[in-house]
Enzyme design. Structure first.
Site, PDB file in Angstrom:
ATOM      1  N   ASP A  85       0.853  -1.192   0.000  1.00 52.40           N
ATOM      2  CA  ASP A  85       0.000   0.000   0.000  1.00 52.40           C
ATOM      3  C   ASP A  85       0.895   1.251   0.000  1.00 52.40           C
ATOM      4  O   ASP A  85       1.806   1.354   0.827  1.00 52.40           O
ATOM      5  CB  ASP A  85      -0.877  -0.049   1.265  1.00 52.40           C
ATOM      6  CG  ASP A  85      -1.977   0.986   1.248  1.00 52.40           C
ATOM      7  OD1 ASP A  85      -2.409   1.389   0.152  1.00 52.40           O
ATOM      8  OD2 ASP A  85      -2.424   1.379   2.348  1.00 52.40           O
ATOM      9  N   GLU A 136      -1.045   5.837  -8.934  1.00 51.45           N
ATOM     10  CA  GLU A 136      -1.891   6.883  -8.340  1.00 51.45           C
ATOM     11  C   GLU A 136      -1.643   8.241  -8.986  1.00 51.45           C
ATOM     12  O   GLU A 136      -0.523   8.647  -9.241  1.00 51.45           O
ATOM     13  CB  GLU A 136      -1.650   6.998  -6.831  1.00 51.45           C
ATOM     14  CG  GLU A 136      -2.498   8.128  -6.221  1.00 51.45           C
ATOM     15  CD  GLU A 136      -2.477   8.181  -4.698  1.00 51.45           C
ATOM     16  OE1 GLU A 136      -2.480   7.114  -4.070  1.00 51.45           O
ATOM     17  OE2 GLU A 136      -2.484   9.299  -4.160  1.00 51.45           O
TER      18      GLU A 136
HETATM   19  P1  13P Z   1      -8.744   4.426   5.738  1.00 54.64           P
HETATM   20  O1  13P Z   1      -7.704   4.281   6.788  1.00 54.64           O
HETATM   21  O2  13P Z   1      -9.364   5.782   5.743  1.00 54.64           O
HETATM   22  O3  13P Z   1      -9.754   3.346   5.778  1.00 54.64           O
HETATM   23  O4  13P Z   1      -7.991   4.347   4.328  1.00 54.64           O
HETATM   24  C1  13P Z   1      -7.269   3.196   4.009  1.00 54.64           C
HETATM   25  C2  13P Z   1      -6.480   3.368   2.767  1.00 54.64           C
HETATM   26  O5  13P Z   1      -6.871   4.064   1.859  1.00 54.64           O
HETATM   27  C3  13P Z   1      -5.202   2.661   2.659  1.00 54.64           C
HETATM   28  O6  13P Z   1      -4.511   2.976   1.503  1.00 54.64           O
END
Ligand code: 13P
Length: 288
Positions: A85, A136
């Site tokens: 992520d 992104e």
């Molecule tokens: P939240 O923490 O707001 O649920 O977002 C998670 C996210 O977008 C991880 O990339």
């Protein structure tokens, strides 16, 4: 089933009009809660791992080994991707080397030409290994030093350009932010999302900041091409709440209530409940 790239699961989701949840994991309990819920409800799932969370858990390789071992132990049969992520350029390369099946390279803070160049390089490396890539455009807002940033609105033309690369999914800022939304939040820019969905060649779109977006907005976003929705903070909040209740009720001081297998159970159960609610909302249940 071995871990898989997110490419096919998201292409199918976009085609059939549902969303796959990316649930960020923080430790063994989180991983187990998400995997068991996905298996129980026959939903494909993406385990999100930030570079910080990977460092906390002992590195990318530890994460891959833990997930693979757990999938074998619990006979997980639904498709599962391990996804980096908000990866940096170097982080994405390291995650791929360690066995991640999917990576996000977040180049949104670079000028678009540089973002495209770097994304292209990651795509080349990933494609050779059958790994999916998320790009992104337009930053996602969120809290930094106590100030909640609004988040950028992605430029449609820039989305169209980056979507020409062989990426598997595209995250575009549309007013979404990480963490809880402030009271004066203006909502998602559905007009922009719709336009991006129409001009990016059916690439599955990614909605970050899944915590606190009203259900009807999530459904509308899916109808415009969102096929992956990221949820992190909401699981953390319910875990903390359930753990707090357990301790405030004095249960950790009763019998062997201090045993971590007991102490962490209410929090784990709360994560499972939240993951199930999200999978129901995204309509990914029984899609695996
Ligand atoms: P939240 O923490 O707001 O649920 O977002 C998670 C996210 O977008 C991880 O990339």
């Amino acid at each position: 089933m071995p871990i898989v790239s997110a490419k096919e699961m998201l292409a199918t989701a976009r085609q059939r009009g549902y969303g796959v949840g990316q649930f960020n994991i923080n430790n063994l309990e989180w991983t187990k809660a998400v995997l068991l819920t996905a298996e129980e409800h026959k939903s494909p799932v993406i385990l999100g791992v930030s570079e910080g969370a990977a460092k906390y858990m002992g590195g990318f390789k530890t994460v891959v080994s833990m997930v693979e071992g757990m999938m074998e132990y619990y006979s997980i049969s639904v498709p599962v991707a391990i996804h980096l992520d908000h990866g940096s350029f170097e982080g994405a390369k390291k995650a791929m080397d360690a066995g991640f099946s999917s990576v996000m390279f977040d180049g949104s803070h670079y000028p678009i030409e540089e973002n495209i160049e770097k994304t292209r390089e990651i795509v080349d490396l990933a494609t050779a290994k059958g790994i999916s890539v998320e790009a992104e455009v337009g930053g996602i807002g969120g809290e930094e030093d106590g100030v909640v940033g609004a988040g950028e609105i992605a430029d449609t033309e820039e989305c169209r350009q980056i979507a020409k690369l062989d990426i598997s999914m595209l995250a575009a800022g549309i007013g979404n932010i990480h963490g809880p939304y402030p009271d004066n939040w203006q909502g998602l820019r559905m007009d922009v999302l719709k336009e991006i969905g129409e001009t990016t060649n059916n690439i599955p779109l990614v909605l970050h900041g899944g915590t606190g977006i009203p259900d009807d907005m999530v459904k509308e976003a899916i109808s415009y091409g969102v096929a992956k929705i990221n949820v992190n903070t909401e699981c953390q909040l319910v875990f903390a709440q359930a753990t707090r209740e357990y301790i405030l009720a004095g249960l950790d001081q009763k019998g062997k209530g201090y045993d971590p297998r007991k102490l962490l159970k209410p929090g784990s159960d709360a994560i499972m409940e939240t993951v199930k609610e999200k999978m129901t909302l995204f309509n990914s249940i029984h899609q695996a």
